[in-house]
Design a protein around this motif. Structure first.
Motif, mmCIF file in Angstrom:
data_model
loop_
_atom_site.group_PDB
_atom_site.id
_atom_site.type_symbol
_atom_site.label_atom_id
_atom_site.label_comp_id
_atom_site.label_asym_id
_atom_site.label_seq_id
_atom_site.Cartn_x
_atom_site.Cartn_y
_atom_site.Cartn_z
ATOM 1 N N SER A 81 93.665 68.140 78.902
ATOM 2 C CA SER A 81 94.535 67.862 80.046
ATOM 3 C C SER A 81 95.981 68.065 79.623
ATOM 4 C CB SER A 81 94.369 66.413 80.521
ATOM 5 O OG SER A 81 93.111 66.187 81.094
ATOM 6 N N TYR A 82 96.811 68.537 80.548
ATOM 7 C CA TYR A 82 98.237 68.643 80.259
ATOM 8 C C TYR A 82 98.916 67.432 80.870
ATOM 9 C CZ TYR A 82 102.762 70.671 79.297
ATOM 10 O OH TYR A 82 104.025 70.891 78.792
ATOM 11 N N ILE A 83 99.557 66.632 80.013
ATOM 12 C CA ILE A 83 100.112 65.362 80.459
ATOM 13 C C ILE A 83 101.564 65.208 79.991
ATOM 14 C CG2 ILE A 83 97.830 64.272 80.333
ATOM 15 C CD1 ILE A 83 98.945 62.701 77.857
ATOM 16 N N GLY A 84 102.231 64.226 80.578
ATOM 17 C CA GLY A 84 103.522 63.775 80.084
ATOM 18 C C GLY A 84 103.465 62.271 79.938
ATOM 19 N N THR A 85 104.240 61.753 79.005
ATOM 20 C CA THR A 85 104.281 60.308 78.848
ATOM 21 C C THR A 85 105.665 59.858 78.402
ATOM 22 O OG1 THR A 85 103.338 58.370 77.698
ATOM 23 C CG2 THR A 85 103.330 60.457 76.490
ATOM 24 N N ALA A 86 106.240 58.948 79.179
ATOM 25 C CA ALA A 86 107.411 58.226 78.702
ATOM 26 C C ALA A 86 106.875 57.145 77.772
ATOM 27 C CB ALA A 86 108.178 57.611 79.862
ATOM 28 N N ALA A 87 107.437 57.065 76.581
ATOM 29 C CA ALA A 87 106.827 56.215 75.574
ATOM 30 C C ALA A 87 107.865 55.622 74.635
ATOM 31 C CB ALA A 87 105.793 57.021 74.775
ATOM 32 N N ALA A 88 107.452 54.556 73.974
ATOM 33 C CA ALA A 88 108.286 53.903 72.971
ATOM 34 C C ALA A 88 107.791 54.300 71.589
ATOM 35 C CB ALA A 88 108.222 52.390 73.143
ATOM 36 N N PRO A 89 108.634 54.939 70.779
ATOM 37 C CA PRO A 89 108.228 55.283 69.412
ATOM 38 C C PRO A 89 107.901 54.025 68.605
ATOM 39 C CG PRO A 89 110.206 56.501 70.050
ATOM 40 C CD PRO A 89 109.981 55.452 71.104
ATOM 41 N N GLN A 90 106.849 54.104 67.794
ATOM 42 C CA GLN A 90 106.413 52.989 66.966
ATOM 43 C C GLN A 90 106.776 53.236 65.500
ATOM 44 O OE1 GLN A 90 104.755 50.153 68.668
ATOM 45 N NE2 GLN A 90 105.955 51.412 70.102
ATOM 46 N N PRO A 91 106.836 52.183 64.695
ATOM 47 C CA PRO A 91 107.247 52.341 63.291
ATOM 48 C C PRO A 91 106.385 53.325 62.506
ATOM 49 C CG PRO A 91 107.312 50.027 63.911
ATOM 50 C CD PRO A 91 106.676 50.764 65.065
ATOM 51 N N ASP A 92 105.115 53.472 62.876
ATOM 52 C CA ASP A 92 104.238 54.378 62.129
ATOM 53 C C ASP A 92 104.333 55.824 62.613
ATOM 54 O OD1 ASP A 92 102.972 54.249 64.565
ATOM 55 O OD2 ASP A 92 101.031 53.552 63.792
ATOM 56 N N GLY A 93 105.257 56.095 63.541
ATOM 57 C CA GLY A 93 105.426 57.459 64.038
ATOM 58 C C GLY A 93 104.631 57.765 65.288
ATOM 59 N N SER A 94 103.754 56.858 65.688
ATOM 60 C CA SER A 94 102.985 57.059 66.920
ATOM 61 C C SER A 94 103.830 56.647 68.125
ATOM 62 C CB SER A 94 101.688 56.244 66.874
ATOM 63 O OG SER A 94 101.982 54.854 66.903
ATOM 64 N N LEU A 95 103.255 56.827 69.307
ATOM 65 C CA LEU A 95 103.936 56.476 70.549
ATOM 66 C C LEU A 95 103.118 55.445 71.312
ATOM 67 C CD1 LEU A 95 104.935 60.054 71.806
ATOM 68 C CD2 LEU A 95 106.433 58.375 70.697
ATOM 69 N N LYS A 96 103.805 54.497 71.931
ATOM 70 C CA LYS A 96 103.175 53.538 72.834
ATOM 71 C C LYS A 96 103.610 53.888 74.243
ATOM 72 C CE LYS A 96 102.726 48.574 73.772
ATOM 73 N NZ LYS A 96 103.170 47.216 73.351
ATOM 74 N N ALA A 97 102.660 54.329 75.066
ATOM 75 C CA ALA A 97 102.985 54.825 76.398
ATOM 76 C C ALA A 97 103.552 53.730 77.281
ATOM 77 C CB ALA A 97 101.745 55.425 77.048
ATOM 78 N N LEU A 98 104.591 54.091 78.035
ATOM 79 C CA LEU A 98 105.131 53.244 79.093
ATOM 80 C C LEU A 98 104.590 53.669 80.446
ATOM 81 C CD1 LEU A 98 108.823 53.279 77.847
ATOM 82 C CD2 LEU A 98 107.142 51.462 77.490
ATOM 83 N N GLU A 99 104.173 54.910 80.526
ATOM 84 C CA GLU A 99 103.507 55.497 81.686
ATOM 85 C C GLU A 99 102.913 56.814 81.225
ATOM 86 O OE1 GLU A 99 104.472 58.485 83.602
ATOM 87 O OE2 GLU A 99 105.806 58.978 81.943
ATOM 88 N N VAL A 100 101.941 57.327 81.996
ATOM 89 C CA VAL A 100 101.361 58.649 81.731
ATOM 90 C C VAL A 100 101.226 59.379 83.058
ATOM 91 C CG1 VAL A 100 99.428 59.966 80.791
ATOM 92 C CG2 VAL A 100 100.051 57.762 79.753
ATOM 93 N N HIS A 101 101.662 60.629 83.100
ATOM 94 C CA HIS A 101 101.448 61.435 84.307
ATOM 95 C C HIS A 101 100.649 62.674 83.943
ATOM 96 C CE1 HIS A 101 105.551 62.171 82.708
ATOM 97 N NE2 HIS A 101 105.342 63.448 82.986
ATOM 98 N N VAL A 102 99.678 62.974 84.798
ATOM 99 C CA VAL A 102 98.751 64.079 84.574
ATOM 100 C C VAL A 102 99.154 65.238 85.478
ATOM 101 C CG1 VAL A 102 96.339 64.795 84.550
ATOM 102 C CG2 VAL A 102 96.933 62.395 84.078
ATOM 103 N N PHE A 103 99.444 66.378 84.878
ATOM 104 C CA PHE A 103 99.860 67.542 85.640
ATOM 105 C C PHE A 103 98.665 68.304 86.202
ATOM 106 C CE2 PHE A 103 103.380 66.994 82.625
ATOM 107 C CZ PHE A 103 104.485 67.140 83.449
#
Length: 205
Positions: A81-103
């Motif tokens: 799936s092609y998606i977008g996500t506004a997210a908060a970067p985490q200390p380990d380099g991963s992302l914690k999604a604040l929202e996800v939108h599916v194109f």
């Protein structure tokens, strides 16, 4: 139904909307994102009450591109799936999604990459193709863009929305919207792009 030329223009506009424009016309300031509720809609203008209570008048025209978003759930996200996500970067380099939108497939590739975002301090917007989905609940996934890959966790309370091309008939009084607007030389504001929520939804990005 959108013709290919119109869809191409829509995709190009959305690319601008999800990352601050790197190039703008000399007479314009950098585009800004404005979130709020539409209080008046006409063919040439919308009025919006912003989240902080301000009343704005923003011009629209036939070149203003519109995308509608509707609430869905995590099951809408599949491998590739092609998606977008506004997210908060985490200390380990991963992302914690604040929202996800599916194109939709017709908008695949728009805004690919990761850029700063203004949803919360330090947040980013990352657009790319879903690689793997980890676990049975589907809430940990990888997103690939270019040669990069990011791990994204999607908490259960985070909204997941679908996106679809629309037109100005989707704009109505009471709708929640996100505008990409620029200041013109006369001091007025013009919307280049509008993301509007369906069924009372506020675009979460």
């Amino acid at each position: 139904m959108f013709r290919p030329t119109k869809l191409t223009a829509l995709c190009a506009a959305f690319t601008v909307a999800i990352s601050y424009a790197t190039t703008v016309k000399a007479q314009e300031t950098a585009p800004s994102r404005v979130r709020g509720t539409l209080t008046e809609v006409s063919p040439s203008q919308v009025k919006m009450r912003t989240r902080d209570g301000k009343e704005l008048e923003v011009a629209i025209n036939n070149d203003t591109k519109v995308v509608a978003v509707a609430l869905t759930d995590i099951s809408a996200i599949k491998p590739d799936s092609y998606i977008g996500t506004a997210a908060a970067p985490q200390p380990d380099g991963s992302l914690k999604a604040l929202e996800v939108h599916v194109f939709p497939s017709s908008m695949r590739g728009v805004g690919e990459g990761s850029t700063p975002w203004d949803l919360t301090p330090g947040s980013t917007m990352t657009n790319g193709a879903v690689g793997s989905i980890v676990g049975t609940d589907g809430r940990v996934l990888t997103v690939k863009y270019g040669d990069a890959e990011r791990k994204v966790s999607v908490p259960a309370d985070v909204p997941v929305v679908s996106m679809e091309p629309a037109d100005q008939t989707a704009l109505s009084v009471g709708s929640k919207a996100l505008l990409l607007a620029v200041k013109e030389t006369d001091g007025s504001s013009s919307a280049r792009f509008v993301i509007v929520g369906k069924d009372g939804l506020a675009p979460p990005m």
